[in-house]
Design a protein around this motif. Sequence first.
Motif, PDB file in Angstrom:
ATOM      1  N   GLY A 254      32.965  35.943 -38.084  1.00 16.82           N
ATOM      2  CA  GLY A 254      33.865  34.948 -37.501  1.00 16.82           C
ATOM      3  C   GLY A 254      33.287  34.453 -36.193  1.00 16.82           C
ATOM      4  N   THR A 255      32.535  33.370 -36.247  1.00 22.26           N
ATOM      5  CA  THR A 255      31.861  32.867 -35.054  1.00 22.26           C
ATOM      6  C   THR A 255      32.782  31.975 -34.227  1.00 22.26           C
ATOM      7  OG1 THR A 255      30.918  31.143 -36.461  1.00 22.26           O
ATOM      8  CG2 THR A 255      29.505  33.015 -35.933  1.00 22.26           C
ATOM      9  N   SER A 256      32.435  31.808 -32.964  1.00 19.56           N
ATOM     10  CA  SER A 256      33.248  31.017 -32.044  1.00 19.56           C
ATOM     11  C   SER A 256      33.051  29.522 -32.279  1.00 19.56           C
ATOM     12  CB  SER A 256      32.883  31.353 -30.594  1.00 19.56           C
ATOM     13  OG  SER A 256      31.627  30.788 -30.262  1.00 19.56           O
ATOM     14  N   GLN A 257      33.866  28.734 -31.587  1.00 18.85           N
ATOM     15  CA  GLN A 257      33.788  27.277 -31.733  1.00 18.85           C
ATOM     16  C   GLN A 257      32.403  26.752 -31.355  1.00 18.85           C
ATOM     17  OE1 GLN A 257      37.001  25.738 -29.350  1.00 18.85           O
ATOM     18  NE2 GLN A 257      38.536  26.965 -30.418  1.00 18.85           N
ATOM     19  N   LEU A 258      31.856  27.221 -30.234  1.00 17.54           N
ATOM     20  CA  LEU A 258      30.550  26.722 -29.805  1.00 17.54           C
ATOM     21  C   LEU A 258      29.424  27.277 -30.671  1.00 17.54           C
ATOM     22  CD1 LEU A 258      30.893  26.731 -25.910  1.00 17.54           C
ATOM     23  CD2 LEU A 258      31.023  24.789 -27.468  1.00 17.54           C
ATOM     24  N   SER A 259      29.606  28.447 -31.245  1.00 17.73           N
ATOM     25  CA  SER A 259      28.606  28.953 -32.192  1.00 17.73           C
ATOM     26  C   SER A 259      28.478  28.015 -33.373  1.00 17.73           C
ATOM     27  CB  SER A 259      28.998  30.351 -32.684  1.00 17.73           C
ATOM     28  OG  SER A 259      29.029  31.282 -31.642  1.00 17.73           O
ATOM     29  N   GLN A 260      29.584  27.415 -33.772  1.00 13.13           N
ATOM     30  CA  GLN A 260      29.578  26.510 -34.908  1.00 13.13           C
ATOM     31  C   GLN A 260      29.102  25.108 -34.540  1.00 13.13           C
ATOM     32  OE1 GLN A 260      33.334  26.772 -37.225  1.00 13.13           O
ATOM     33  NE2 GLN A 260      33.744  28.581 -35.995  1.00 13.13           N
ATOM     34  N   SER A 261      29.411  24.665 -33.333  1.00 14.14           N
ATOM     35  CA  SER A 261      29.122  23.269 -32.985  1.00 14.14           C
ATOM     36  C   SER A 261      27.867  23.094 -32.133  1.00 14.14           C
ATOM     37  CB  SER A 261      30.317  22.659 -32.246  1.00 14.14           C
ATOM     38  OG  SER A 261      30.570  23.351 -31.035  1.00 14.14           O
ATOM     39  N   ARG A 262      27.468  24.139 -31.378  1.00 16.53           N
ATOM     40  CA  ARG A 262      26.313  23.958 -30.467  1.00 16.53           C
ATOM     41  C   ARG A 262      25.448  25.208 -30.461  1.00 16.53           C
ATOM     42  NH1 ARG A 262      28.800  22.304 -24.837  1.00 16.53           N
ATOM     43  NH2 ARG A 262      26.631  22.712 -24.274  1.00 16.53           N
ATOM     44  N   PHE A 263      25.160  25.726 -31.632  1.00 21.84           N
ATOM     45  CA  PHE A 263      24.352  26.935 -31.744  1.00 21.84           C
ATOM     46  C   PHE A 263      22.968  26.694 -31.147  1.00 21.84           C
ATOM     47  CE2 PHE A 263      21.673  30.112 -33.696  1.00 21.84           C
ATOM     48  CZ  PHE A 263      22.488  31.245 -33.740  1.00 21.84           C
ATOM     49  N   GLY A 264      22.507  27.653 -30.336  1.00 17.54           N
ATOM     50  CA  GLY A 264      21.167  27.561 -29.767  1.00 17.54           C
ATOM     51  C   GLY A 264      21.070  26.756 -28.497  1.00 17.54           C
ATOM     52  N   GLU A 265      22.161  26.120 -28.070  1.00 21.98           N
ATOM     53  CA  GLU A 265      22.151  25.336 -26.836  1.00 21.98           C
ATOM     54  C   GLU A 265      22.639  26.188 -25.668  1.00 21.98           C
ATOM     55  OE1 GLU A 265      24.477  21.833 -27.148  1.00 21.98           O
ATOM     56  OE2 GLU A 265      23.488  21.113 -28.971  1.00 21.98           O
ATOM     57  N   GLU A 266      22.436  25.648 -24.454  1.00 17.10           N
ATOM     58  CA  GLU A 266      23.058  26.249 -23.275  1.00 17.10           C
ATOM     59  C   GLU A 266      24.500  25.763 -23.217  1.00 17.10           C
ATOM     60  OE1 GLU A 266      21.974  28.445 -21.095  1.00 17.10           O
ATOM     61  OE2 GLU A 266      20.043  28.658 -22.114  1.00 17.10           O
ATOM     62  N   TRP A 267      25.442  26.694 -23.165  1.00 16.11           N
ATOM     63  CA  TRP A 267      26.854  26.311 -23.215  1.00 16.11           C
ATOM     64  C   TRP A 267      27.459  26.069 -21.839  1.00 16.11           C
ATOM     65  CZ3 TRP A 267      28.389  30.754 -27.089  1.00 16.11           C
ATOM     66  CH2 TRP A 267      27.847  30.458 -28.340  1.00 16.11           C
ATOM     67  N   GLY A 268      26.880  26.696 -20.813  1.00 14.06           N
ATOM     68  CA  GLY A 268      27.427  26.520 -19.474  1.00 14.06           C
ATOM     69  C   GLY A 268      28.894  26.933 -19.418  1.00 14.06           C
ATOM     70  N   ASP A 269      29.719  26.042 -18.858  1.00 14.00           N
ATOM     71  CA  ASP A 269      31.161  26.323 -18.730  1.00 14.00           C
ATOM     72  C   ASP A 269      31.985  25.644 -19.823  1.00 14.00           C
ATOM     73  OD1 ASP A 269      30.745  27.829 -16.410  1.00 14.00           O
ATOM     74  OD2 ASP A 269      30.806  26.048 -15.134  1.00 14.00           O
ATOM     75  N   SER A 270      31.351  25.230 -20.899  1.00 12.36           N
ATOM     76  CA  SER A 270      32.078  24.544 -21.972  1.00 12.36           C
ATOM     77  C   SER A 270      33.145  25.462 -22.566  1.00 12.36           C
ATOM     78  CB  SER A 270      31.108  24.112 -23.081  1.00 12.36           C
ATOM     79  OG  SER A 270      30.149  23.214 -22.571  1.00 12.36           O
TER      80      SER A 270
END
Length: 624
Positions: A254-270
């Motif tokens: 069960g991956t997080s929202q950013l794991s699904q939409s921005r995998f491999g990116e820097e997430w910062g404070d998103s």
Amino acid sequence: MSWRASDRFGIVKPSVDAHVLGVTSIGAMLADLGTEVVYAPAEVCRACDHPEGRQESALIESWIRGERLTRLGFSYRLSAEDGADLFARLVRQLERGALFSDQGGPLRAVYFAGLPAACRLARERVPRVAAVFDGEELPQETLGKLGIRASGATGESARSLSYDSDRLAFGEQLVRRADYLSLPPLDHGGYAEFGGSRDGVVARLSHGAGAAALPLYRAHMGQYLSDREKAVRLFLGQVRELAASGQLDVLSIGTSQLSQSRFGEEWGDSANGGGVPLATPEELAATWSAARPMLVRSYAGTRDLVTMARMNEQTIHNAWHALSIWWFCQTDNRGPYPLRENLEQMAAALRYIASVGTPFEPNVPHHFAFRGADDATYVVSGYVAARFAKAVGIRCLIAQNMLNTPKYTWGVQDLAKSRALLRLLRELAGADFPVVLETRAGLDSLSVDPFRAKAQLAAVTALMDDIEPRNMDSPGIIHVVSWTEATRFADPAVIAESVQICRQSLSEYRALRRRGLIDDMTEDAEVEARTEELVTEARAVIRAIETSIRDPWTPAGLYRMFAAGFLPVPYLWECRAELPHAVDWHTRLLRGAVRLVDERGVPLTAAQRVEKAVGALRDAGGAG
């Protein structure tokens, strides 16, 4: 207070609350029993926003007296405090108008439906309330609270309601004994590939069938923490613990929202949330290593679907891929792509999945049900997704079937819907396209009460077995919804116990059937009749799609059939302006089934629904 043949039941809600399925299901049940049910018009609902107002109170009183109502149900599914407060204010105003029978008025009883917390407050603040409904009641329990004996139901309705209550009683007895806790680990190994990088769901299913050891058990796990590295460490430790329990075949990450939409990116404070925040291929590979000997699978993501599919193959040897076709994009605000582009992405990902020979799960029909689709649309959408997958070369289909969706669905209707979908899917099946049934409980069907939730999990497992009661290899896979689904994250101990409940339920229910101590639903007349009705309606829609849309099993064809309204979604919130024909429908719960109806609530025929969709397609210039 016992029910009288002369009683007339009024249903009202404030205009600010759009959640109506629960209370309308009560109304539909009463109407099936021959009770007069009156739904408040929009102006009366607006008046309930401010019941003390002179004009508003006069309008409410005029409606009650004019409709000769003897019982009144009030529904509010938003804030608990606001709901209880508004209900108390309404009842006070009804008392001021002397509308209750002990004051010489027509109302014999008043009821409240809302969130569990709101129900508690309503009981405390409104002594007059005859009963409250928090949405967890079985139909028979609902009737009991209303003062209606089950014997007051018609023969078919009584039979349908007893099927559900009998299964829940079975589940309660099983959970009360709790002997499932002594079940040993699963014995699903013993073949050469077991637990290795070449292991897969087809091999495990094949071995399980030969050893009379099906179904396989799958569960979902992934806890979000704002400290990403801590969350990943916790998750990997829990994966090892779950693997050591031996109670699970397939781990779904069960991956997080950013794991699904921005995998491999820097997430910062998103903003993030919803699951474990895995962010690198190395973390996925570590999950696979920690999970030995379980199979592992993960979400597809919401963008760059081919890239995500390829990475899942390389890192976790994905047990099977799941794509939602029309969903996880702008249509449900779960992804960035417009629907047309999303369908192209889905096709590209499916072509890649087909090229590596991994099975595919259309994560589709329940998403239509979430948005108000009728039962026939549930069946058609599952068939269309499978036909699309086969057209691009998929060689094995995992047919997920979410039961209790919506949760007010009666069990006999779930059986009919499941059998209708399976019949159509197996017409597509063959040696080069096997279809594996995967069943699961509904997303919001389990109680917040631990004992009841566990009993419901056992009861829905029995329902799964009744889909094909003579086939000991069906279902091939059970997606185990953990008993804590309604309250908290499922840790390894909860998941292991949930699997044990399902295993014990399946074993005991089959033993009871062999001994003739439960009804054999194989040829139940009501289920068979409804199955035939759904198959006939679904075939009519499919024929219309094939004859009116050029190349229907392509991204462009799938877009046109959705836009024209062949797959009605009246509760769709996003993209309504783009898809007016898809949302221009009405559905109603009738005898535990969701049906398309006209503005008066009368069910549409298959010919009427097809005529409307074909007409919309023709008007849009999309036919041919």
